[in-house]
Write a protein that holds these residues in place. Structure first.
Motif, PDB file in Angstrom:
ATOM      1  N   HIS A  95       1.961  -6.397   3.761  1.00  8.60           N
ATOM      2  CA  HIS A  95       2.618  -5.299   3.452  1.00  8.60           C
ATOM      3  C   HIS A  95       4.063  -5.092   3.161  1.00  8.60           C
ATOM      4  O   HIS A  95       5.174  -5.668   3.827  1.00  8.60           O
ATOM      5  CB  HIS A  95       2.823  -4.506   5.089  1.00  8.60           C
ATOM      6  N   HIS A  97       6.752  -3.545  -0.151  1.00  4.14           N
ATOM      7  CA  HIS A  97       6.999  -2.254  -1.050  1.00  4.14           C
ATOM      8  C   HIS A  97       8.066  -2.974  -2.128  1.00  4.14           C
ATOM      9  O   HIS A  97       8.891  -3.470  -1.866  1.00  4.14           O
ATOM     10  CB  HIS A  97       7.570  -1.087  -0.633  1.00  4.14           C
ATOM     11  N   LYS A 183      -4.368   2.980   0.709  1.00  2.00           N
ATOM     12  CA  LYS A 183      -3.429   3.591   1.945  1.00  2.00           C
ATOM     13  C   LYS A 183      -3.562   5.091   1.496  1.00  2.00           C
ATOM     14  O   LYS A 183      -3.496   5.589   0.354  1.00  2.00           O
ATOM     15  CB  LYS A 183      -1.887   3.224   1.844  1.00  2.00           C
ATOM     16  N   HIS A 279       1.755  -1.040  10.148  1.00  2.00           N
ATOM     17  CA  HIS A 279       3.064  -1.212  11.186  1.00  2.00           C
ATOM     18  C   HIS A 279       2.900  -0.739  12.319  1.00  2.00           C
ATOM     19  O   HIS A 279       3.876   0.256  12.762  1.00  2.00           O
ATOM     20  CB  HIS A 279       4.229  -0.733  10.062  1.00  2.00           C
ATOM     21  N   ASP A 350       6.534  -4.726   5.907  1.00  2.00           N
ATOM     22  CA  ASP A 350       6.955  -3.441   5.412  1.00  2.00           C
ATOM     23  C   ASP A 350       8.284  -3.591   4.463  1.00  2.00           C
ATOM     24  O   ASP A 350       9.082  -2.643   4.567  1.00  2.00           O
ATOM     25  CB  ASP A 350       7.013  -2.109   6.589  1.00  2.00           C
TER      26      ASP A 350
HETATM   27 ZN   LIG Z   1       4.897   0.494   4.199  1.00  2.00          ZN
END
Ligand SMILES: [Zn+2]
Length: 502
Positions: A95, A97, A183, A279, A350
């Motif tokens: 996970h 970004h 997602k 998450h 995340d």
């Molecule tokens: Zn995320």
């Protein structure tokens, strides 16, 4: 005596008698000798099914080419002495970004600095979310090119679907790009997704997304949040006296997450889809998934390092603002129970390299998200061992389970002959203190600033090449794109077919 055993004692799991394979110095004919590229010598190697073993690893052409006894005379061009350090499958961050706009990696720094953070923490593969309102036909090749220039680690992508056109194109994304996990944001109702250029959606859209994924061997990773409840709660008085992270948690309480996750999990069962709750931050959300799992098995749970190590009492201030929020002590404890019993499948970060200028504000105006990929393995491993969670389960949650769920196993997620030589070498006898510099991220802060970790990652090898050596990052980056043809139940079935090493 007394007190919990330290990480070193805990990690001393069953002494293994592994089947030694590969690495024969000779094929029997005179004068023909295999010379391996690298021999990792004197480490304690984690082997699935047998635990830590006192064996040497041989590497050739980026693959594990042998697992041999320490007195084997197998030859290698380079022998690296590990002096009893742990040799683990490279960690996988499922996970991440990337990109200044959090949507897509665009600049060389987006790849280089953030994957440096990962490699320095023992990560060898990451899965990066791509977010766009446009079709992904040009987005994916662009992101792939940026990453291939400057990534220290191997990488794959998840695609965020937000429009009907995206759902229609799911089979093509799997076929053309090998992207099999998608997602969608349950909270993007009305104008909530406008900032990403995505139209509003509803539960009918969710039904289509799940059905299409089920038909194509893909998995859906929903962002579970009931935005109507968030809107409703917006004007409720908040007690700010307990600090900014408590205030943020009060504004988005955990039942907002739990209600959404139980709804999408229920619809997964109706449609036959695999659903992976990203998450997971709270006891209520974990319990909601456990309830649904009793009647339907293709439901999977990810948590993140922050929910395992930080509570609203943490002193990181607005650096720790994130969605879902950092929760209370009881949530953290229930997630650790889930880690131990396997109801939490994976740990991710995340990771989000929001620059600190966007964070040094009050809790209501600061940006959400922070960098964390560098801490996934060191923090999960050290805290897990301290709590007595078996090493097998910690390796599973930080590597193997992600490899299996996202269609990368057994190329990734395990140390066995023929697998990619993705390795994290961990020293349980040295410690380090986390700060912005150790994290390498362009964000220039970390919510774990000042945290002492009672172990350290010494070497990280990606397909046999040192991305990190003696704690120092390599100059050259070698990360490659990972095609993943299936995810979720379809990927698990394929992984099962591969079996475990005998
Ligand atoms: Zn995320």
């Amino acid at each position: 005596m007394g007190g919990p055993p330290g990480p070193r004692a805990q990690a001393r799991v069953r002494r293994a008698r592994p089947a030694l394979r590969g690495g024969r110095p000779s094929d029997g004919r005179r004068g023909v000798t295999t010379v391996h590229d690298t021999r990792l010598s004197g480490g304690r190697v984690f082997l699935h099914g047998s635990g830590l073993a006192d064996v040497d690893l041989l590497i050739k052409d980026g693959l594990v080419s042998g697992i041999v006894s320490r007195d084997s005379d197998a030859e290698a061009r380079e022998v690296v002495q590990l002096d009893g350090k742990l040799v683990l499958p490279g960690a996988i961050d499922p996970h991440v970004h990337l990109g200044k706009d959090i949507r897509v990696p665009k600049d060389p720094d987006d790849a280089r600095l953030e994957t440096a953070s990962a490699a320095a923490g023992g990560i060898t593969s990451m899965l990066v979310y791509l977010m766009s309102g446009e079709p992904y036909d040009t987005v994916v090749p662009g992101a792939q090119a940026v990453m291939e220039q400057d990534s220290y680690v191997d990488f794959g992508f998840h695609i965020v679907v937000g429009s009907d056109a995206h759902v229609h194109d799911i089979p093509a994304y799997i076929r053309e790009f090998g992207i099999s996990s998608f997602k969608f944001f349950m909270n993007f109702k009305g104008d909530e997704g406008k900032y990403l250029g995505l139209p509003g959606n509803d539960d009918g859209y969710m039904y289509d997304v799940l059905g299409t994924a089920a038909d194509n061997g893909a998995m859906i990773n929903p962002h579970p949040e009931n935005i109507e409840l968030v809107w409703k709660l917006k004007n409720r008085p908040i007690d700010e006296s307990r600090g900014p992270l408590s205030a943020w948690n009060q504004s988005r309480p955990s039942f907002v997450e739990a209600e959404a996750v139980q709804r999408v999990a229920y619809m997964a069962q109706i449609t036959g889809a695999s659903v992976y709750a990203v998450h997971t931050s709270s006891q209520l959300a974990l319990e909601a998934m456990q309830r649904q799992r009793r009647s339907y098995e293709n439901l999977f749970v990810e948590t993140c390092t922050q929910y395992l190590t930080l509570t609203t009492g943490a002193d990181c201030g607005t650096y720790g603002k994130v969605n879902p929020p950092i929760r209370e002590r009881a949530d953290l404890e229930s997630l650790w129970i889930g880690m131990a019993d396997g109801s939490v499948d994976t740990v991710g970060s995340d990771h989000n390299a929001r620059h600190r200028v966007n964070k040094e504000k009050d809790i209501w105006t600061a940006s959400a998200g922070f960098p964390g990929t560098g801490g996934v393995l060191p923090l999960t491993l050290s805290e897990g061992l301290r709590r007595g969670v078996p090493l097998e389960r910690l390796v599973d949650a930080t590597s193997t389970r992600s490899a299996k769920l996202f269609g990368m196993y057994p190329q990734k997620g395990t140390i066995r002959v023929g697998s990619d030589a993705d390795i994290a070498v961990v020293d349980l006898d040295s410690s380090y203190v986390i700060n912005a510099a150790t994290q390498h991220s362009g964000a220039e802060y970390t919510p774990w600033e000042g945290t002492e970790v009672p172990l350290s990652v010494v070497h990280t090898l990606v397909r046999g090449q040192f991305a990190l050596r003696d704690g120092q990052l390599a100059q050259e980056t070698t990360g490659r794109f990972l095609r993943r043809e299936r995810s979720g139940a379809a990927a698990l079935a394929a992984a099962e077919h591969e079996g475990e090493p005998s």
